[in-house]
Design a protein around this motif. Structure first.
Motif, PDB file in Angstrom:
ATOM      1  N   CYS A  86       0.823  -1.210   0.000  1.00 20.76           N
ATOM      2  CA  CYS A  86       0.000   0.000   0.000  1.00 20.76           C
ATOM      3  C   CYS A  86       0.862   1.267   0.000  1.00 20.76           C
ATOM      4  CB  CYS A  86      -0.920  -0.010   1.209  1.00 20.76           C
ATOM      5  SG  CYS A  86      -2.108   1.329   1.162  1.00 20.76           S
ATOM      6  N   LYS A  87       0.534   2.197  -0.870  1.00 18.75           N
ATOM      7  CA  LYS A  87       1.267   3.462  -0.993  1.00 18.75           C
ATOM      8  C   LYS A  87       0.385   4.671  -0.668  1.00 18.75           C
ATOM      9  CE  LYS A  87       5.004   1.615  -2.830  1.00 18.75           C
ATOM     10  NZ  LYS A  87       6.041   1.246  -1.920  1.00 18.75           N
ATOM     11  N   TRP A  88      -0.758   4.435  -0.022  1.00 18.99           N
ATOM     12  CA  TRP A  88      -1.694   5.525   0.253  1.00 18.99           C
ATOM     13  C   TRP A  88      -1.060   6.666   1.011  1.00 18.99           C
ATOM     14  CZ3 TRP A  88      -6.080   2.028   2.574  1.00 18.99           C
ATOM     15  CH2 TRP A  88      -6.672   1.288   1.548  1.00 18.99           C
ATOM     16  N   LEU A  89      -0.335   6.357   2.080  1.00 20.51           N
ATOM     17  CA  LEU A  89       0.245   7.406   2.917  1.00 20.51           C
ATOM     18  C   LEU A  89       1.313   8.186   2.155  1.00 20.51           C
ATOM     19  CD1 LEU A  89       0.313   8.899   5.564  1.00 20.51           C
ATOM     20  CD2 LEU A  89       1.877   7.153   6.449  1.00 20.51           C
ATOM     21  N   ASP A  90       2.115   7.497   1.360  1.00 25.72           N
ATOM     22  CA  ASP A  90       3.127   8.183   0.549  1.00 25.72           C
ATOM     23  C   ASP A  90       2.464   9.156  -0.423  1.00 25.72           C
ATOM     24  OD1 ASP A  90       5.146   6.749   1.805  1.00 25.72           O
ATOM     25  OD2 ASP A  90       5.201   5.200   0.254  1.00 25.72           O
ATOM     26  N   GLN A  91       1.372   8.713  -1.053  1.00 27.57           N
ATOM     27  CA  GLN A  91       0.670   9.572  -2.010  1.00 27.57           C
ATOM     28  C   GLN A  91       0.036  10.770  -1.311  1.00 27.57           C
ATOM     29  OE1 GLN A  91      -1.861   6.498  -3.614  1.00 27.57           O
ATOM     30  NE2 GLN A  91      -0.545   6.172  -5.397  1.00 27.57           N
ATOM     31  N   TRP A  92      -0.565  10.530  -0.161  1.00 25.43           N
ATOM     32  CA  TRP A  92      -1.197  11.603   0.613  1.00 25.43           C
ATOM     33  C   TRP A  92      -0.148  12.617   1.052  1.00 25.43           C
ATOM     34  CZ3 TRP A  92      -3.976  10.848   5.978  1.00 25.43           C
ATOM     35  CH2 TRP A  92      -4.774  11.963   6.257  1.00 25.43           C
ATOM     36  N   THR A  93       0.995  12.122   1.525  1.00 25.15           N
ATOM     37  CA  THR A  93       2.079  13.000   1.972  1.00 25.15           C
ATOM     38  C   THR A  93       2.605  13.828   0.804  1.00 25.15           C
ATOM     39  OG1 THR A  93       2.677  11.390   3.677  1.00 25.15           O
ATOM     40  CG2 THR A  93       4.305  13.080   3.174  1.00 25.15           C
ATOM     41  N   GLU A  94       2.776  13.199  -0.339  1.00 26.08           N
ATOM     42  CA  GLU A  94       3.258  13.901  -1.534  1.00 26.08           C
ATOM     43  C   GLU A  94       2.304  15.025  -1.941  1.00 26.08           C
ATOM     44  OE1 GLU A  94       3.734  12.583  -6.118  1.00 26.08           O
ATOM     45  OE2 GLU A  94       4.706  11.256  -4.668  1.00 26.08           O
ATOM     46  N   LEU A  95       1.004  14.739  -1.924  1.00 26.02           N
ATOM     47  CA  LEU A  95       0.021  15.765  -2.278  1.00 26.02           C
ATOM     48  C   LEU A  95      -0.011  16.891  -1.241  1.00 26.02           C
ATOM     49  CD1 LEU A  95      -2.953  13.582  -3.561  1.00 26.02           C
ATOM     50  CD2 LEU A  95      -1.616  15.228  -4.889  1.00 26.02           C
ATOM     51  N   ALA A  96       0.029  16.527   0.032  1.00 32.88           N
ATOM     52  CA  ALA A  96       0.022  17.547   1.085  1.00 32.88           C
ATOM     53  C   ALA A  96       1.243  18.454   0.958  1.00 32.88           C
ATOM     54  CB  ALA A  96      -0.015  16.885   2.460  1.00 32.88           C
ATOM     55  N   GLN A  97       2.404  17.859   0.690  1.00 32.08           N
ATOM     56  CA  GLN A  97       3.631  18.652   0.538  1.00 32.08           C
ATOM     57  C   GLN A  97       3.520  19.578  -0.670  1.00 32.08           C
ATOM     58  OE1 GLN A  97       7.358  16.485   0.440  1.00 32.08           O
ATOM     59  NE2 GLN A  97       8.349  18.147  -0.655  1.00 32.08           N
ATOM     60  N   LYS A  98       3.006  19.066  -1.755  1.00 30.62           N
ATOM     61  CA  LYS A  98       2.866  19.878  -2.968  1.00 30.62           C
ATOM     62  C   LYS A  98       2.046  21.142  -2.696  1.00 30.62           C
ATOM     63  CE  LYS A  98       0.602  19.841  -7.451  1.00 30.62           C
ATOM     64  NZ  LYS A  98      -0.296  19.114  -8.341  1.00 30.62           N
ATOM     65  N   PHE A  99       0.905  20.986  -2.015  1.00 33.35           N
ATOM     66  CA  PHE A  99       0.042  22.133  -1.745  1.00 33.35           C
ATOM     67  C   PHE A  99       0.544  22.981  -0.575  1.00 33.35           C
ATOM     68  CE2 PHE A  99      -2.918  19.436  -4.161  1.00 33.35           C
ATOM     69  CZ  PHE A  99      -3.269  20.355  -5.147  1.00 33.35           C
ATOM     70  N   ALA A 100       1.309  22.395   0.333  1.00 33.49           N
ATOM     71  CA  ALA A 100       1.845  23.146   1.470  1.00 33.49           C
ATOM     72  C   ALA A 100       2.874  24.172   1.016  1.00 33.49           C
ATOM     73  CB  ALA A 100       2.467  22.190   2.490  1.00 33.49           C
ATOM     74  N   PHE A 101       3.633  23.863  -0.027  1.00 29.14           N
ATOM     75  CA  PHE A 101       4.699  24.745  -0.474  1.00 29.14           C
ATOM     76  C   PHE A 101       4.319  25.554  -1.714  1.00 29.14           C
ATOM     77  CE2 PHE A 101       7.410  21.331   1.629  1.00 29.14           C
ATOM     78  CZ  PHE A 101       7.391  21.987   2.848  1.00 29.14           C
ATOM     79  N   GLN A 102       3.043  25.566  -2.022  1.00 27.04           N
ATOM     80  CA  GLN A 102       2.541  26.296  -3.186  1.00 27.04           C
ATOM     81  C   GLN A 102       1.585  27.371  -2.689  1.00 27.04           C
ATOM     82  OE1 GLN A 102       1.116  23.664  -6.286  1.00 27.04           O
ATOM     83  NE2 GLN A 102      -0.622  24.974  -6.633  1.00 27.04           N
ATOM     84  N   TYR A 103       1.812  28.625  -3.066  1.00 25.85           N
ATOM     85  CA  TYR A 103       0.977  29.712  -2.558  1.00 25.85           C
ATOM     86  C   TYR A 103      -0.464  29.543  -3.021  1.00 25.85           C
ATOM     87  CZ  TYR A 103      -1.062  34.228  -1.649  1.00 25.85           C
ATOM     88  OH  TYR A 103      -1.897  35.217  -1.196  1.00 25.85           O
ATOM     89  N   ASN A 104      -1.351  29.471  -2.065  1.00 23.28           N
ATOM     90  CA  ASN A 104      -2.789  29.431  -2.305  1.00 23.28           C
ATOM     91  C   ASN A 104      -3.444  29.754  -0.963  1.00 23.28           C
ATOM     92  OD1 ASN A 104      -5.532  28.552  -2.416  1.00 23.28           O
ATOM     93  ND2 ASN A 104      -5.030  27.267  -4.178  1.00 23.28           N
ATOM     94  N   PRO A 105      -4.031  30.930  -0.815  1.00 24.71           N
ATOM     95  CA  PRO A 105      -4.583  31.340   0.482  1.00 24.71           C
ATOM     96  C   PRO A 105      -5.610  30.363   1.067  1.00 24.71           C
ATOM     97  CG  PRO A 105      -4.546  33.198  -1.019  1.00 24.71           C
ATOM     98  CD  PRO A 105      -4.175  31.982  -1.824  1.00 24.71           C
ATOM     99  N   SER A 106      -6.324  29.636   0.225  1.00 24.30           N
ATOM    100  CA  SER A 106      -7.333  28.700   0.726  1.00 24.30           C
ATOM    101  C   SER A 106      -6.740  27.349   1.103  1.00 24.30           C
ATOM    102  CB  SER A 106      -8.419  28.476  -0.331  1.00 24.30           C
ATOM    103  OG  SER A 106      -9.067  29.676  -0.618  1.00 24.30           O
TER     104      SER A 106
END
Length: 170
Positions: A86-106
């Motif tokens: 299972c790679k669910w957590l890796d995928q979730w972490t990757e997506l969270a990191q992508k949006f955490a370091f990308q400017y978007n006020p929401s």
């Protein structure tokens, strides 16, 4: 195909029961209803009086997001024990990191909280990026203390740093 152990089934049963309690509706931003199903399954075809603007939208506190994320992480980790590849957590972490370091006020503040809660390891570079985000939020607050987005961003970075700090090498 999921072969759940009794331990996993118990975690899932308890989580479902817990999320069905009215006190948890607030965590999901739906505290002003008698049943979560009222909101979840409401449709304009069945209820003509409902429209997206016809109810008062509740705010979704970052501390609520932290609690929900930790609960979902517990469920995911229980299920992952039964699925070796299972790679669910890796995928979730990757997506969270992508949006955490990308400017978007929401999305950025929410992604920072999720990233902090679910990460199993963190690099010094990631911590530096979060500190830069914190610095920008503080600068923005100094320019105008009424800037709500900056205050939320500061709160999110503090939550993320608090969660990630124990993962750093001494």
């Amino acid at each position: 195909h999921l072969y759940s152990t009794e331990e996993t089934k118990q975690v899932l049963r308890l989580s479902l029961t817990e999320f069905s309690l009215p006190k948890f509706y607030l965590l999901f931003g739906i505290s002003k209803v008698k049943s979560a199903a009222v909101i979840a399954f409401r449709s304009s075809y069945r209820d003509r009086s409902f429209s997206p603007g016809s109810y008062e939208r509740e705010t979704f506190a970052l501390t609520s997001l932290e609690t929900v994320t930790e609960a979902l992480l517990e469920i995911m980790e229980a299920c992952m024990r039964d699925i070796p590849t299972c790679k669910w957590l890796d995928q979730w972490t990757e997506l969270a990191q992508k949006f955490a370091f990308q400017y978007n006020p929401s999305l950025q503040p929410r992604a920072l909280v999720v990233f902090g809660c679910i990460s199993k390891r963190v690099s010094h570079g990631q911590i530096k990026q979060i500190i830069r985000i914190l610095s920008k939020g503080l600068e923005s607050c100094l320019k105008g203390p009424d800037n709500y987005n900056s205050q939320v961003l500061i709160e999110a970075t503090v939550i993320a740093l608090t969660k990630l700090q124990p993962l750093l090498n001494k």
